[in-house]
Design an enzyme around this catalytic site. Structure first.
Site, PDB file in Angstrom:
ATOM      1  N   SER A  58       0.847  -1.194   0.000  1.00  0.00           N
ATOM      2  CA  SER A  58       0.000   0.000   0.000  1.00  0.00           C
ATOM      3  C   SER A  58       0.887   1.250   0.000  1.00  0.00           C
ATOM      4  O   SER A  58       2.067   1.181   0.377  1.00  0.00           O
ATOM      5  CB  SER A  58      -0.866  -0.037   1.272  1.00  0.00           C
ATOM      6  OG  SER A  58      -1.593   1.154   1.435  1.00  0.00           O
ATOM      7  N   TYR A 214       2.779   7.844  17.902  1.00  0.00           N
ATOM      8  CA  TYR A 214       3.403   7.600  16.594  1.00  0.00           C
ATOM      9  C   TYR A 214       4.697   8.425  16.461  1.00  0.00           C
ATOM     10  O   TYR A 214       5.747   7.907  16.069  1.00  0.00           O
ATOM     11  CB  TYR A 214       2.383   7.988  15.530  1.00  0.00           C
ATOM     12  CG  TYR A 214       2.855   8.037  14.106  1.00  0.00           C
ATOM     13  CD1 TYR A 214       2.925   6.873  13.342  1.00  0.00           C
ATOM     14  CD2 TYR A 214       3.179   9.247  13.489  1.00  0.00           C
ATOM     15  CE1 TYR A 214       3.324   6.915  11.999  1.00  0.00           C
ATOM     16  CE2 TYR A 214       3.571   9.303  12.166  1.00  0.00           C
ATOM     17  CZ  TYR A 214       3.648   8.136  11.424  1.00  0.00           C
ATOM     18  OH  TYR A 214       4.034   8.196  10.099  1.00  0.00           O
ATOM     19  N   LYS A 218       8.564   7.202  15.971  1.00  0.00           N
ATOM     20  CA  LYS A 218       9.351   7.613  14.803  1.00  0.00           C
ATOM     21  C   LYS A 218      10.638   8.323  15.250  1.00  0.00           C
ATOM     22  O   LYS A 218      11.665   8.219  14.595  1.00  0.00           O
ATOM     23  CB  LYS A 218       8.518   8.502  13.882  1.00  0.00           C
ATOM     24  CG  LYS A 218       7.342   7.753  13.227  1.00  0.00           C
ATOM     25  CD  LYS A 218       7.830   6.685  12.257  1.00  0.00           C
ATOM     26  CE  LYS A 218       6.703   6.047  11.464  1.00  0.00           C
ATOM     27  NZ  LYS A 218       7.179   5.037  10.512  1.00  0.00           N
TER      28      LYS A 218
HETATM   29  N1  LIG Z   1       1.935   8.928   3.875  1.00  0.00           N
HETATM   30  C1  LIG Z   1       2.575   9.867   4.545  1.00  0.00           C
HETATM   31  O1  LIG Z   1       2.362  11.074   4.362  1.00  0.00           O
HETATM   32  C2  LIG Z   1       3.592   9.477   5.584  1.00  0.00           C
HETATM   33  C3  LIG Z   1       4.203  10.522   6.302  1.00  0.00           C
HETATM   34  C4  LIG Z   1       5.189  10.191   7.223  1.00  0.00           C
HETATM   35  C5  LIG Z   1       5.569   8.882   7.401  1.00  0.00           C
HETATM   36  N2  LIG Z   1       4.944   7.881   6.702  1.00  0.00           N
HETATM   37  C6  LIG Z   1       5.395   6.507   6.955  1.00  0.00           C
HETATM   38  O2  LIG Z   1       5.513   5.827   5.721  1.00  0.00           O
HETATM   39  C7  LIG Z   1       5.316   4.428   5.915  1.00  0.00           C
HETATM   40  C8  LIG Z   1       4.283   3.944   4.914  1.00  0.00           C
HETATM   41  O3  LIG Z   1       3.060   4.596   5.197  1.00  0.00           O
HETATM   42  P1  LIG Z   1       1.892   4.786   4.138  1.00  0.00           P
HETATM   43  O4  LIG Z   1       1.407   6.178   4.286  1.00  0.00           O
HETATM   44  O5  LIG Z   1       2.322   4.287   2.832  1.00  0.00           O
HETATM   45  O6  LIG Z   1       0.788   3.834   4.823  1.00  0.00           O
HETATM   46  P2  LIG Z   1      -0.171   2.697   4.243  1.00  0.00           P
HETATM   47  O7  LIG Z   1      -0.709   3.119   2.941  1.00  0.00           O
HETATM   48  O8  LIG Z   1      -1.134   2.410   5.337  1.00  0.00           O
HETATM   49  O9  LIG Z   1       0.821   1.460   4.062  1.00  0.00           O
HETATM   50  C9  LIG Z   1       1.349   0.828   5.209  1.00  0.00           C
HETATM   51  C10 LIG Z   1       1.957  -0.508   4.842  1.00  0.00           C
HETATM   52  O10 LIG Z   1       2.385  -1.139   6.071  1.00  0.00           O
HETATM   53  C11 LIG Z   1       1.729  -2.401   6.168  1.00  0.00           C
HETATM   54  N3  LIG Z   1       1.400  -2.728   7.561  1.00  0.00           N
HETATM   55  C12 LIG Z   1       0.652  -1.989   8.423  1.00  0.00           C
HETATM   56  N4  LIG Z   1       0.525  -2.617   9.589  1.00  0.00           N
HETATM   57  C13 LIG Z   1       1.210  -3.775   9.470  1.00  0.00           C
HETATM   58  C14 LIG Z   1       1.421  -4.860  10.346  1.00  0.00           C
HETATM   59  N5  LIG Z   1       0.914  -4.885  11.580  1.00  0.00           N
HETATM   60  N6  LIG Z   1       2.167  -5.909   9.923  1.00  0.00           N
HETATM   61  C15 LIG Z   1       2.667  -5.925   8.663  1.00  0.00           C
HETATM   62  N7  LIG Z   1       2.493  -4.907   7.777  1.00  0.00           N
HETATM   63  C16 LIG Z   1       1.755  -3.863   8.187  1.00  0.00           C
HETATM   64  C17 LIG Z   1       0.449  -2.258   5.361  1.00  0.00           C
HETATM   65  O11 LIG Z   1      -0.056  -3.540   5.020  1.00  0.00           O
HETATM   66  P3  LIG Z   1      -1.580  -3.723   4.526  1.00  0.00           P
HETATM   67  O12 LIG Z   1      -1.584  -3.389   3.056  1.00  0.00           O
HETATM   68  O13 LIG Z   1      -1.825  -5.169   4.797  1.00  0.00           O
HETATM   69  O14 LIG Z   1      -2.429  -2.794   5.324  1.00  0.00           O
HETATM   70  C18 LIG Z   1       0.969  -1.451   4.182  1.00  0.00           C
HETATM   71  O15 LIG Z   1       1.637  -2.293   3.276  1.00  0.00           O
HETATM   72  C19 LIG Z   1       4.888   4.258   7.357  1.00  0.00           C
HETATM   73  O16 LIG Z   1       6.001   3.877   8.136  1.00  0.00           O
HETATM   74  C20 LIG Z   1       4.428   5.651   7.755  1.00  0.00           C
HETATM   75  O17 LIG Z   1       4.554   5.868   9.124  1.00  0.00           O
HETATM   76  C21 LIG Z   1       3.955   8.149   5.810  1.00  0.00           C
END
Ligand SMILES: NC(=O)c1ccc[n+]([C@@H]2O[C@H](COP(=O)([O-])OP(=O)(O)OC[C@H]3O[C@@H](n4cnc5c(N)ncnc54)[C@H](OP(=O)(O)O)[C@@H]3O)[C@@H](O)[C@H]2O)c1
Length: 334
Positions: A58, A214, A218
């Site tokens: 995702s 969170y 981080k």
């Molecule tokens: N998007 C932003 O603006 C943003 C900003 C700062 C930091 N981040 C960081 O970027 C990273 C990716 O975030 P995203 O925004 O792309 O989120 P996302 O769309 O929710 O994707 C998260 C991914 O982590 C997997 N995941 C979640 N919980 C899990 C678990 N318990 N065990 C195994 N896998 C798990 C999800 O699997 P499923 O597909 O099965 O749900 C998905 O593949 C994260 O570390 C987040 O904190 C994102």
């Protein structure tokens, strides 16, 4: 190759990081659009490099997976949903990846599953050149895993700590002077708001604050990054943390619906948010330094607000607490 040092943060980025409004705007799409004007196209290929990525199904992980497959990487996709992983592996193979990805199913908030995952990965004698700790989530309600850990702590900090520690020997073995290993920790700009709360690592006190829990996890990831970078300075493995800015991903839509509503017109795409992960995994320049905190292919400050400084003593205490919580007490550090 000389021992990598910390990356040099430009004067402009030092100033920007300290200013609230321009600094925050740089998290959004305009920041990305402006900075990319100065970038050279990525010329490196990743053929023959084995990359383990968590959370590939995702958002940023998905965008990173497609980009790394395009560059020829041999991918190990680690997720919790077998169906999603199989579908993704098929898609990536169909896009002409030089090697079909392998998949590993693990619920990463459970340390028993992280250990089993590491055992399976290490049972394969092949190299691990790069580890991308990307899986993560912001939870608005407090919950505890079946192992008794608060789930934000478990997923965002304990899990990357344990997985990295268990895979480190293989990463070090697989790295060479001409082909350095890389560990990339996907942190968050949210960590700028906080230090670390050693007396309440499980986020039990007072009313649960999801974004706070969170952000502290981080911040912890960044502290680990800096420590590993120091400890591995004489190996050929570099360790970096990055933050993607604000990107429109399923994770953001679900965890921060109000934030999403207000900012949706200026959010980055997942590919834009993932760009620096891909660059850190591929660019030769990214292996010339270690221990940086990156946004848009440039290193940034890690502490800009008062009271977010974490002393060396507290860093040691955090490390010991994480060793205890993950059952690593008494094992060697790398
Ligand atoms: N998007 C932003 O603006 C943003 C900003 C700062 C930091 N981040 C960081 O970027 C990273 C990716 O975030 P995203 O925004 O792309 O989120 P996302 O769309 O929710 O994707 C998260 C991914 O982590 C997997 N995941 C979640 N919980 C899990 C678990 N318990 N065990 C195994 N896998 C798990 C999800 O699997 P499923 O597909 O099965 O749900 C998905 O593949 C994260 O570390 C987040 O904190 C994102």
């Amino acid at each position: 190759m000389p021992t990598p040092q910390s990356p040099k943060i430009s004067f402009l980025n030092r100033v920007m990081d300290r200013t609230v409004v321009p600094g925050m705007l740089s998290f959004a799409r305009p920041g990305y659009a402006l900075r990319r004007l100065c970038w050279k196209p990525l010329e490196e290929r990743l053929d023959g490099r084995r990359v383990v990525i968590t959370g590939p199904t995702s958002g940023l992980g998905l965008a990173t997976t497609h980009a790394l497959a395009d560059l020829g990487a041999s991918l190990v996709l680690v997720g919790r949903d077998r169906g999603k992983l199989e579908k993704l592996a098929e898609e990536v193979a169909g896009e002409g990846a030089s090697e079909a990805p392998t998949i590993e199913v693990a619920e990463l908030s459970l340390m028993s599953e992280v250990r089993d995952l590491a055992d399976r990965l290490l049972a394969d004698p092949g190299p691990i050149h790069t580890l991308i700790n990307n899986a993560g989530a912001l939870f608005n309600e407090r919950d505890v895993t079946s192992e008794g850990n608060e789930r934000s702590l478990a997923l965002n900090l304990l899990s990357p700590f344990l997985l990295t520690r268990l895979l480190l020997p293989r990463l070090v073995e697989s790295a060479t002077e001409t082909d350095p290993g890389r560990i990339i920790n996907v942190s968050s700009g949210g960590m700028y708001t906080t230090g670390i709360s050693l007396s309440d690592l499980q986020n039990e006190r007072g009313e649960y604050n999801g974004p706070g829990a969170y952000a502290r996890a981080k911040r912890g990831q960044l502290i680990l990054t800096e420590r590993w970078a120091r400890e591995l300075a004489d190996s050929h493995v570099v360790v970096h943390a990055m933050h993607p800015g604000w990107a429109d991903t399923p994770g953001v839509r679900t965890s921060l619906p109000t934030f999403f509503k207000v900012t949706k017109s200026i959010l980055r795409s997942p590919e834009e948010g993932a760009d620096t992960i891909v660059w850190l995994a591929a660019a030769a320049e990214a292996a010339q330094s270690t221990g940086g905190f990156w946004l848009d292919r440039a290193p940034h400050l890690t502490e800009v607000l008062p009271k977010t400084h974490v002393s060396q003593t507290r860093r040691e205490q955090l490390w010991e607490a994480l060793e205890e919580l993950t059952g690593l007490v008494g094992t060697s550090r790398d």
